[in-house]
Write a protein that holds these residues in place. Structure first.
Motif, mmCIF file in Angstrom:
data_model
loop_
_atom_site.group_PDB
_atom_site.id
_atom_site.type_symbol
_atom_site.label_atom_id
_atom_site.label_comp_id
_atom_site.label_asym_id
_atom_site.label_seq_id
_atom_site.Cartn_x
_atom_site.Cartn_y
_atom_site.Cartn_z
ATOM 1 N N UNK A 1 0.788 -1.226 0.000
ATOM 2 C CA UNK A 1 0.000 0.000 0.000
ATOM 3 C C UNK A 1 0.825 1.283 0.000
ATOM 4 N N UNK A 2 1.950 1.284 0.708
ATOM 5 C CA UNK A 2 2.698 2.518 0.881
ATOM 6 C C UNK A 2 1.976 3.524 1.758
ATOM 7 N N UNK A 3 1.003 3.051 2.538
ATOM 8 C CA UNK A 3 0.221 3.928 3.409
ATOM 9 C C UNK A 3 0.962 4.103 4.728
ATOM 10 N N UNK A 4 1.623 5.255 4.856
ATOM 11 C CA UNK A 4 2.459 5.492 6.025
ATOM 12 C C UNK A 4 1.697 5.484 7.327
ATOM 13 N N UNK A 5 0.471 5.977 7.311
ATOM 14 C CA UNK A 5 -0.322 6.026 8.545
ATOM 15 C C UNK A 5 -0.625 4.618 9.043
ATOM 16 N N UNK A 6 -1.031 3.730 8.136
ATOM 17 C CA UNK A 6 -1.327 2.345 8.512
ATOM 18 C C UNK A 6 -0.063 1.634 8.982
ATOM 19 N N UNK A 7 1.018 1.787 8.225
ATOM 20 C CA UNK A 7 2.262 1.131 8.613
ATOM 21 C C UNK A 7 2.756 1.605 9.972
ATOM 22 N N UNK A 8 2.659 2.910 10.212
ATOM 23 C CA UNK A 8 3.081 3.442 11.501
ATOM 24 C C UNK A 8 2.301 2.832 12.644
ATOM 25 N N UNK A 9 0.980 2.749 12.481
ATOM 26 C CA UNK A 9 0.149 2.148 13.536
ATOM 27 C C UNK A 9 0.485 0.678 13.748
ATOM 28 N N UNK A 10 0.708 -0.047 12.655
ATOM 29 C CA UNK A 10 0.986 -1.474 12.777
ATOM 30 C C UNK A 10 2.363 -1.714 13.384
ATOM 31 N N UNK A 11 3.358 -0.952 12.979
ATOM 32 C CA UNK A 11 4.697 -1.084 13.564
ATOM 33 C C UNK A 11 4.656 -0.806 15.065
ATOM 34 N N UNK A 12 3.945 0.230 15.435
ATOM 35 C CA UNK A 12 3.838 0.573 16.856
ATOM 36 C C UNK A 12 3.130 -0.530 17.624
ATOM 37 N N UNK A 13 2.077 -1.076 17.035
ATOM 38 C CA UNK A 13 1.297 -2.140 17.694
ATOM 39 C C UNK A 13 2.144 -3.395 17.903
ATOM 40 N N UNK A 14 2.949 -3.751 16.913
ATOM 41 C CA UNK A 14 3.737 -4.983 17.011
ATOM 42 C C UNK A 14 5.034 -4.798 17.794
ATOM 43 N N UNK A 15 5.586 -3.593 17.745
ATOM 44 C CA UNK A 15 6.793 -3.302 18.514
ATOM 45 C C UNK A 15 7.957 -4.210 18.151
ATOM 46 N N UNK A 16 8.557 -4.826 19.187
ATOM 47 C CA UNK A 16 9.735 -5.678 18.979
ATOM 48 C C UNK A 16 9.417 -6.902 18.138
ATOM 49 N N UNK A 17 8.160 -7.308 18.080
ATOM 50 C CA UNK A 17 7.789 -8.483 17.281
ATOM 51 C C UNK A 17 7.543 -8.143 15.804
ATOM 52 N N UNK A 18 7.751 -6.889 15.409
ATOM 53 C CA UNK A 18 7.771 -6.557 13.982
ATOM 54 C C UNK A 18 9.175 -6.911 13.508
ATOM 55 N N UNK A 19 9.313 -8.129 12.984
ATOM 56 C CA UNK A 19 10.636 -8.644 12.645
ATOM 57 C C UNK A 19 11.182 -8.060 11.348
ATOM 58 N N UNK A 20 10.288 -7.814 10.404
ATOM 59 C CA UNK A 20 10.730 -7.282 9.115
ATOM 60 C C UNK A 20 9.523 -6.765 8.355
ATOM 61 N N UNK A 21 9.735 -5.671 7.593
ATOM 62 C CA UNK A 21 8.678 -5.103 6.758
ATOM 63 C C UNK A 21 9.223 -4.942 5.344
ATOM 64 N N UNK A 22 8.609 -5.671 4.421
ATOM 65 C CA UNK A 22 8.987 -5.600 3.011
ATOM 66 C C UNK A 22 8.045 -4.630 2.309
#
Length: 362
Positions: free
Chosen positions: A247-268
Motif C-alpha cells: 500500500x505505501x500507506x504510512x499512517x497504517x504502517x506506523x500504527x501497525x509497527x507501533x502495535x507490534x513493537x519488537x515483534x515486527x521482525x521485518x517489513x517488506x
C-alpha cells in the motif's frame, strides 16, 4: 500516432500527445512495432512513485515539445512488428513485454534467440535487463492468444508475488510466525497469498484490507484470517510478525509497527496502492524495513539456479495463479489512449474494483 504522458510532479495530470513516428524512420538494425493491447493497474502508478529512484522514467522518453516535466509510464502488453530492418526479426512477429502506452515503438533487437530478444536501444542499456527482454510468443509451443489478457495483466504482478514468497522463504521468514499482507485485495498480494497458502510450512497469514474490499478478500479463501485497516490492533502483537506492504500507506504502517513493537521482525515495502498516503511517520521502524525490488531478486535467482530452472519454476507458478485468478477476475476492455485517460484518475485514486482487469485495446 500518439502516446499517453503524465506529469512527473503530479501523476493525476495527463495528456495524449500526437507523434510523427513513421515506418520510414527506422534505421538499419531497427524495427517498428505496433502496440496491440496492454494492461493497466495500480502497479503502473507505483512506477511513477518510484520513477526517479528506480529509473522507470528512462525507458520511454516522451516525444514532442515541452516534455521536460512529462514522462511515460511503462506498461506490459503485446505488440506486432510492422516494419523491420533487423536480421532474424520478420514483419508479423508478435512480442510480449514492456511497452509505452502508445501506438508505436521503435526498437533495436539484439541477442536474438529462438524465444526472445533484447531491445538494445542505447538509452535502455543501463536499465534492469528483465525489462528489456521481449518474448517471441509465436515461437512458444503452447502460446494461446486467448490468454493474452490474463498474461499481460498478471505476469508483471505475479512474478513479483513469486519473488516475494521466495525471498521470505529463503530468509526463513525472518523468524516470523505470521505474515501480514497489507492491501490484501491487490493482485500482487493475491499472487503472494496463493504461494503462501500452497506451502504447508509457511507461517499463518493475515490479509489486511479496507472494509469495502473485505468481502472480496474473505471469499478468496487464501489468507488464514482477514482484518481491516480500522481494526489492525486485533492482530496478536505477541507473535513474531513479518509484514509485506503493497500500500505505501504510512499512517497504517506506523500504527501497525507501533502495535507490534519488537515483534515486527521485518517489513517488506513493495507497492504504493495508496501512494498519496506516503510519509511513514515517527512510529515506522526504518531499521527493519526494506524496499523490495523484484528485478534484483530475479537476477539473483537466475544466477543461483540458471535461467532455465528459473523459467520452469516461475512458469509453473504463473500457470497455476492465472488459472485460479480467472475465476474472479473481471476483464474490462477500454479503447485506445483516450479510453485509458477516461479511467486513469480512478486508478490513481484507488477507485477501481480489485476484481477489475483493465485492458487497453489500441
Amino acid at each position: 500516432m500518439s502516446e499517453f504522458q503524465i506529469r512527473k510532479d503530479n501523476y493525476h495530470t495527463n495528456r495524449v500527445v500526437a507523434t510523427d513516428l513513421s515506418e520510414s524512420d527506422i534505421a538499419a538494425g531497427e524495427v517498428l512495432v505496433k502496440i496491440d493491447k496492454f494492461a493497466f493497474t495500480a502497479n503502473n502508478i507505483t512506477y511513477a512513485v518510484v520513477g526517479d529512484q528506480f529509473g522507470y522514467w528512462q525507458f520511454f522518453p516522451p516525444t514532442g515539445k515541452d516534455v521536460k516535466e512529462w514522462g511515460i509510464l511503462p506498461v506490459w502488453g503485446f505488440a506486432d512488428v510492422v516494419a523491420s530492418n533487423a536480421e532474424n526479426v520478420a514483419v508479423g512477429e508478435r512480442l510480449f513485454g514492456y511497452f509505452p502506452p502508445a501506438t508505436y515503438l521503435k526498437m533495436t533487437p539484439t541477442a536474438v534467440s529462438e524465444y526472445r530478444w533484447i531491445d538494445g536501444a542505447e538509452h535502455r542499456a543501463p536499465l534492469p535487463s528483465g525489462y528489456n527482454a521481449y518474448r517471441r510468443v509465436l515461437a512458444e509451443p503452447n502460446y494461446n492468444k486467448a490468454m493474452d489478457d490474463y498474461r499481460m495483466l498478471l505476469f508483471p504482478l505475479h512474478i513479483t508475488s513469486y519473488c516475494l514468497y521466495d525471498n521470505l522463504q529463503d530468509r526463513n521468514w525472518f523468524g516470523a510466525e505470521q505474515v501480514v499482507v497489507i492491501s490484501a485485495s491487490s493482485k500482487t498480494s493475491i499472487g503472494l497469498g496463493y504461494a503462501l497458502s500452497d506451502d504447508i510450512n509457511a507461517p499463518s497469514t493475515i490479509g489486511m484490507t479496507s472494509q469495502r474490499n473485505l468481502g472480496m478478500v474473505t471469499d478468496l479463501d487464501i489468507y488464514d484470517s482477514t482484518v481491516t485497516y480500522d481494526n489492525l490492533t486485533s492482530i496478536d502483537p505477541s507473535i513474531p510478525t513479518v509484514i509485506v506492504d503493497m500500500s505505501g500507506n504510512g499512517e497504517v504502517l506506523g500504527r501497525l509497527h507501533k502495535h507490534l513493537g519488537a515483534n515486527m521482525k521485518f517489513c517488506s515495502n513493495v507497492g504504493f496502492t495508496h501512494w498519496e498516503d506516503g510519509g511513514m511517520g515517527p512510529d515506522f521502524i526504518q531499521q527493519r524495513s526494506e524496499m523490495f525490488f523484484a528485478p534484483a531478486h530475479i537476477q539473483k535467482r537466475i544466477k543461483d539456479w540458471g535461467p532455465e530452472v528459473f523459467e520452469q519454476k516461475t512458469t509453473a507458478f504463473m500457470q497455476s495463479t492465472i488459472q485460479r485468478s480467472a475465476s474472479w477476475l473481471k476483464l474490462t476492455q477500454l479503447h485506445g489512449l483516450n479510453g485509458l485517460a477516461d479511467v486513469y484518475q480512478d486508478v490513481c485514486d484507488g477507485k477501481v474494483d480489485p476484481e477489475a482487469g483493465l485492458i487497453i485495446k489500441m
